[in-house]
Each structure stands twice: as C-alpha cells, then as structure tokens.
Design a protein around this motif. Structure first.
Motif, short mmCIF file in Angstrom:
data_model
loop_
_atom_site.label_atom_id
_atom_site.label_comp_id
_atom_site.label_asym_id
_atom_site.label_seq_id
_atom_site.Cartn_x
_atom_site.Cartn_y
_atom_site.Cartn_z
N ALA A 1 0.82 -1.22 0.00
CA ALA A 1 0.00 0.00 0.00
C ALA A 1 0.85 1.27 0.00
O ALA A 1 0.42 2.30 -0.51
CB ALA A 1 -0.94 0.01 1.21
N VAL A 2 2.07 1.19 0.55
CA VAL A 2 2.93 2.38 0.62
C VAL A 2 4.14 2.28 -0.32
O VAL A 2 5.07 3.05 -0.22
CB VAL A 2 3.37 2.69 2.07
N CYS A 3 4.11 1.27 -1.21
CA CYS A 3 5.12 1.13 -2.27
C CYS A 3 6.52 0.83 -1.75
O CYS A 3 7.51 1.38 -2.25
CB CYS A 3 5.12 2.35 -3.18
N ILE A 4 6.61 -0.03 -0.74
CA ILE A 4 7.90 -0.47 -0.23
C ILE A 4 8.09 -1.92 -0.66
O ILE A 4 7.24 -2.76 -0.39
CB ILE A 4 7.98 -0.33 1.30
N ASP A 5 9.22 -2.18 -1.32
CA ASP A 5 9.49 -3.52 -1.84
C ASP A 5 10.22 -4.42 -0.84
O ASP A 5 10.02 -5.63 -0.84
CB ASP A 5 10.33 -3.44 -3.11
N GLU A 6 11.09 -3.84 -0.04
CA GLU A 6 11.89 -4.64 0.89
C GLU A 6 11.24 -4.65 2.27
O GLU A 6 11.16 -3.62 2.94
CB GLU A 6 13.32 -4.09 0.99
N VAL A 7 10.76 -5.82 2.67
CA VAL A 7 10.00 -5.95 3.91
C VAL A 7 10.61 -7.05 4.77
O VAL A 7 10.87 -8.15 4.28
CB VAL A 7 8.53 -6.30 3.64
N HIS A 8 10.84 -6.75 6.04
CA HIS A 8 11.31 -7.72 7.00
C HIS A 8 10.26 -7.76 8.11
O HIS A 8 9.97 -6.73 8.73
CB HIS A 8 12.68 -7.33 7.55
N PHE A 9 9.69 -8.92 8.35
CA PHE A 9 8.54 -9.04 9.25
C PHE A 9 8.82 -10.01 10.39
O PHE A 9 9.85 -10.69 10.40
CB PHE A 9 7.30 -9.49 8.46
N SER A 10 7.90 -10.05 11.33
CA SER A 10 8.00 -10.91 12.52
C SER A 10 9.29 -10.66 13.30
O SER A 10 9.89 -11.59 13.85
CB SER A 10 7.89 -12.39 12.13
N LEU A 11 9.71 -9.41 13.34
CA LEU A 11 10.96 -9.05 14.02
C LEU A 11 10.70 -8.58 15.45
O LEU A 11 9.75 -7.84 15.70
CB LEU A 11 11.68 -7.94 13.26
N LYS A 12 11.57 -8.98 16.34
CA LYS A 12 11.57 -8.44 17.70
C LYS A 12 12.36 -7.14 17.65
O LYS A 12 13.12 -6.89 16.71
CB LYS A 12 12.25 -9.43 18.64
N PRO A 13 12.22 -6.29 18.67
CA PRO A 13 12.96 -5.02 18.67
C PRO A 13 14.46 -5.20 18.46
O PRO A 13 15.08 -4.45 17.69
CB PRO A 13 12.66 -4.42 20.05
N GLU A 14 15.05 -6.20 19.09
CA GLU A 14 16.49 -6.42 18.92
C GLU A 14 16.83 -6.87 17.49
O GLU A 14 17.90 -6.59 16.97
CB GLU A 14 17.05 -7.40 19.95
N ASP A 15 15.89 -7.58 16.85
CA ASP A 15 16.11 -7.98 15.45
C ASP A 15 16.15 -6.75 14.53
O ASP A 15 16.95 -6.69 13.60
CB ASP A 15 15.00 -8.92 14.97
N LYS A 16 15.27 -5.80 14.82
CA LYS A 16 15.23 -4.57 14.03
C LYS A 16 16.55 -3.81 14.18
O LYS A 16 17.14 -3.35 13.20
CB LYS A 16 14.06 -3.69 14.45
N LEU A 17 17.00 -3.68 15.42
CA LEU A 17 18.26 -3.00 15.68
C LEU A 17 19.42 -3.69 14.97
O LEU A 17 20.25 -3.03 14.34
CB LEU A 17 18.52 -2.94 17.19
N ASN A 18 19.47 -5.00 15.04
CA ASN A 18 20.53 -5.75 14.38
C ASN A 18 20.48 -5.57 12.87
O ASN A 18 21.53 -5.49 12.22
CB ASN A 18 20.47 -7.23 14.75
N LYS A 19 19.29 -5.50 12.30
CA LYS A 19 19.16 -5.29 10.85
C LYS A 19 19.68 -3.91 10.47
O LYS A 19 20.40 -3.75 9.49
CB LYS A 19 17.70 -5.46 10.42
N VAL A 20 19.34 -2.90 11.24
CA VAL A 20 19.82 -1.54 10.96
C VAL A 20 21.34 -1.49 11.07
O VAL A 20 22.02 -0.90 10.22
CB VAL A 20 19.15 -0.51 11.92
N LYS A 21 21.89 -2.14 12.10
CA LYS A 21 23.34 -2.17 12.24
C LYS A 21 24.00 -2.89 11.06
O LYS A 21 25.02 -2.43 10.55
CB LYS A 21 23.72 -2.87 13.55
#
Length: 78
Positions: free
Chosen positions: A48-68
């Motif tokens: 709906a917002v035109c984003i192709d790269e999606v990472h789902f079912s992440l815990k907060p620490e998973d999000k931080l690790n992905k950004v790092k």
C-alpha cells in the motif's frame, strides 16, 4: 453461540507512494520496512505504501541488528 469479527485498518495517507519514490530515486535511499507484524499484514502495508523490501515478525532487537547490518554494508536506509 454467535461470533462477530471486526477488522479495522488505517488507510495510508495520500501521496505516500510518491514520497517513497522520491526518497528512493532522488535521495538514493534504500527504503525498507522493519516490523513485528506477521507476514501477511506486513506485505499488505508495504504494498500500500510502495515499499518492496520488507522484514517481518521481528523483535525489537532484530530490528536494531538489521539496521546495524545495513549500516555496516554501507547502505543508506530509512
């Protein structure tokens, strides 16, 4: 026994795809969505917002690790 199911969902703001496109093309940003939502919900919102790269079912620490990890790769993300 009667069961009633309600489903509520916010609509994205108008123009959001244009903003995402501008960030991707003109600012040369890598746009990704990091969410704790289940895959089906995440994919629906991303589409709906035109984003192709999606990472789902992440815990907060998973999000931080992905950004790092993306930062280490030298990728620019938002």
């Amino acid at each position: 026994m009667q069961v009633t199911l309600f489903h509520f969902e916010d609509e994205p703001r108008s123009g959001v795809c244009e903003v995402i496109s501008t960030l991707r093309e003109k600012a040369k940003l890598r746009i990704m969505m990091l969410t704790g939502d289940h895959e089906s919900s995440a994919q629906r919102v991303a589409k709906a917002v035109c984003i192709d790269e999606v990472h789902f079912s992440l815990k907060p620490e998973d999000k931080l690790n992905k950004v790092k990890a993306v930062s280490r790769e030298g990728g620019t993300s938002l």
